[in-house]
Design a protein around this motif. Sequence first.
Motif, mmCIF file in Angstrom:
data_model
loop_
_atom_site.group_PDB
_atom_site.id
_atom_site.type_symbol
_atom_site.label_atom_id
_atom_site.label_comp_id
_atom_site.label_asym_id
_atom_site.label_seq_id
_atom_site.Cartn_x
_atom_site.Cartn_y
_atom_site.Cartn_z
ATOM 1 N N ALA A 101 0.842 -1.199 0.000
ATOM 2 C CA ALA A 101 0.000 0.000 0.000
ATOM 3 C C ALA A 101 0.873 1.243 0.000
ATOM 4 O O ALA A 101 0.586 2.218 -0.701
ATOM 5 C CB ALA A 101 -0.935 -0.002 1.201
ATOM 6 N N SER A 102 1.970 1.220 0.772
ATOM 7 C CA SER A 102 2.871 2.366 0.819
ATOM 8 C C SER A 102 3.529 2.588 -0.544
ATOM 9 O O SER A 102 3.675 3.725 -0.982
ATOM 10 C CB SER A 102 3.945 2.151 1.879
ATOM 11 O OG SER A 102 3.369 2.082 3.147
ATOM 12 N N LYS A 103 3.939 1.503 -1.216
ATOM 13 C CA LYS A 103 4.540 1.628 -2.546
ATOM 14 C C LYS A 103 3.528 2.209 -3.520
ATOM 15 O O LYS A 103 3.858 3.066 -4.343
ATOM 16 C CB LYS A 103 5.020 0.262 -3.042
ATOM 17 C CG LYS A 103 6.230 -0.265 -2.332
ATOM 18 C CD LYS A 103 6.592 -1.650 -2.842
ATOM 19 C CE LYS A 103 7.696 -2.268 -2.014
ATOM 20 N NZ LYS A 103 7.972 -3.650 -2.402
ATOM 21 N N PHE A 104 2.286 1.740 -3.428
ATOM 22 C CA PHE A 104 1.231 2.233 -4.303
ATOM 23 C C PHE A 104 1.011 3.727 -4.080
ATOM 24 O O PHE A 104 0.911 4.503 -5.034
ATOM 25 C CB PHE A 104 -0.057 1.450 -4.043
ATOM 26 C CG PHE A 104 -1.205 1.844 -4.921
ATOM 27 C CD1 PHE A 104 -1.163 1.594 -6.278
ATOM 28 C CD2 PHE A 104 -2.323 2.452 -4.389
ATOM 29 C CE1 PHE A 104 -2.221 1.946 -7.094
ATOM 30 C CE2 PHE A 104 -3.380 2.810 -5.189
ATOM 31 C CZ PHE A 104 -3.334 2.560 -6.543
ATOM 32 N N GLU A 105 0.980 4.144 -2.809
ATOM 33 C CA GLU A 105 0.821 5.561 -2.494
ATOM 34 C C GLU A 105 1.990 6.377 -3.029
ATOM 35 O O GLU A 105 1.803 7.484 -3.531
ATOM 36 C CB GLU A 105 0.683 5.749 -0.986
ATOM 37 C CG GLU A 105 -0.639 5.250 -0.434
ATOM 38 C CD GLU A 105 -0.689 5.244 1.083
ATOM 39 O OE1 GLU A 105 0.288 5.680 1.737
ATOM 40 O OE2 GLU A 105 -1.720 4.804 1.614
ATOM 41 N N ALA A 106 3.198 5.835 -2.942
ATOM 42 C CA ALA A 106 4.378 6.533 -3.447
ATOM 43 C C ALA A 106 4.299 6.688 -4.960
ATOM 44 O O ALA A 106 4.644 7.749 -5.503
ATOM 45 C CB ALA A 106 5.645 5.780 -3.051
ATOM 46 N N GLU A 107 3.811 5.652 -5.658
ATOM 47 C CA GLU A 107 3.654 5.733 -7.113
ATOM 48 C C GLU A 107 2.624 6.799 -7.484
ATOM 49 O O GLU A 107 2.833 7.573 -8.426
ATOM 50 C CB GLU A 107 3.226 4.380 -7.679
ATOM 51 C CG GLU A 107 4.318 3.339 -7.656
ATOM 52 C CD GLU A 107 3.821 1.958 -8.088
ATOM 53 O OE1 GLU A 107 2.657 1.838 -8.526
ATOM 54 O OE2 GLU A 107 4.602 1.004 -7.979
ATOM 55 N N ILE A 108 1.527 6.842 -6.777
ATOM 56 C CA ILE A 108 0.498 7.850 -7.045
ATOM 57 C C ILE A 108 1.067 9.246 -6.817
ATOM 58 O O ILE A 108 0.855 10.144 -7.628
ATOM 59 C CB ILE A 108 -0.738 7.608 -6.153
ATOM 60 C CG1 ILE A 108 -1.462 6.340 -6.606
ATOM 61 C CG2 ILE A 108 -1.680 8.814 -6.182
ATOM 62 C CD1 ILE A 108 -2.593 5.928 -5.690
ATOM 63 N N LYS A 109 1.811 9.431 -5.723
ATOM 64 C CA LYS A 109 2.410 10.733 -5.413
ATOM 65 C C LYS A 109 3.388 11.130 -6.518
ATOM 66 O O LYS A 109 3.400 12.291 -6.943
ATOM 67 C CB LYS A 109 3.126 10.649 -4.063
ATOM 68 C CG LYS A 109 3.826 11.896 -3.650
ATOM 69 C CD LYS A 109 2.867 12.886 -3.067
ATOM 70 C CE LYS A 109 3.639 14.028 -2.445
ATOM 71 N NZ LYS A 109 3.235 15.310 -2.926
ATOM 72 N N ALA A 110 4.180 10.178 -6.993
ATOM 73 C CA ALA A 110 5.140 10.476 -8.065
ATOM 74 C C ALA A 110 4.409 10.895 -9.340
ATOM 75 O O ALA A 110 4.824 11.844 -10.021
ATOM 76 C CB ALA A 110 6.026 9.262 -8.334
#
Length: 138
Positions: A101-110
């Motif tokens: 979930a954290s990786k997914f959030e980081a991808e969305i932020k990027a």
Amino acid sequence: YDSGRDGYIDLMELKLMMEKLGAPQTHLGLKNMIKEVDEDFDGKLSFREFLLIFHKAAAGELEEDSGLMTLAKLSEIDVSIEGVKGAKNFFEAKVQALSSASKFEAEIKAEQDERKREEEERRNRRAAFRELKSAFSQ
């Protein structure tokens, strides 16, 4: 069993839980189950109140034929039989899900940052174009 995702188990969620555990209860029986551990009298079970069921069962404070005792017995896990490997797998899966979930959030932020940067570049190009256009139109 908290299908409403509100942090509580209400009457219908308790009904579903008991049915899935193979010990369906009557409407009145479910209400009595909730009433027995409902400390704040809101008609639903908080996590603390849910844990109170198992505390009362361990202390011998529940009647043998009560719905709560049935719930406690059906939910009981004997670590000597089941072992702790299941718990280890559960928590490892939970950690992996959280990190995913954290990786997914980081991808969305990027992606959002990239869109902002592209929009800023477009604005700068338009401003530069307007300056050139004004220089030629005079």
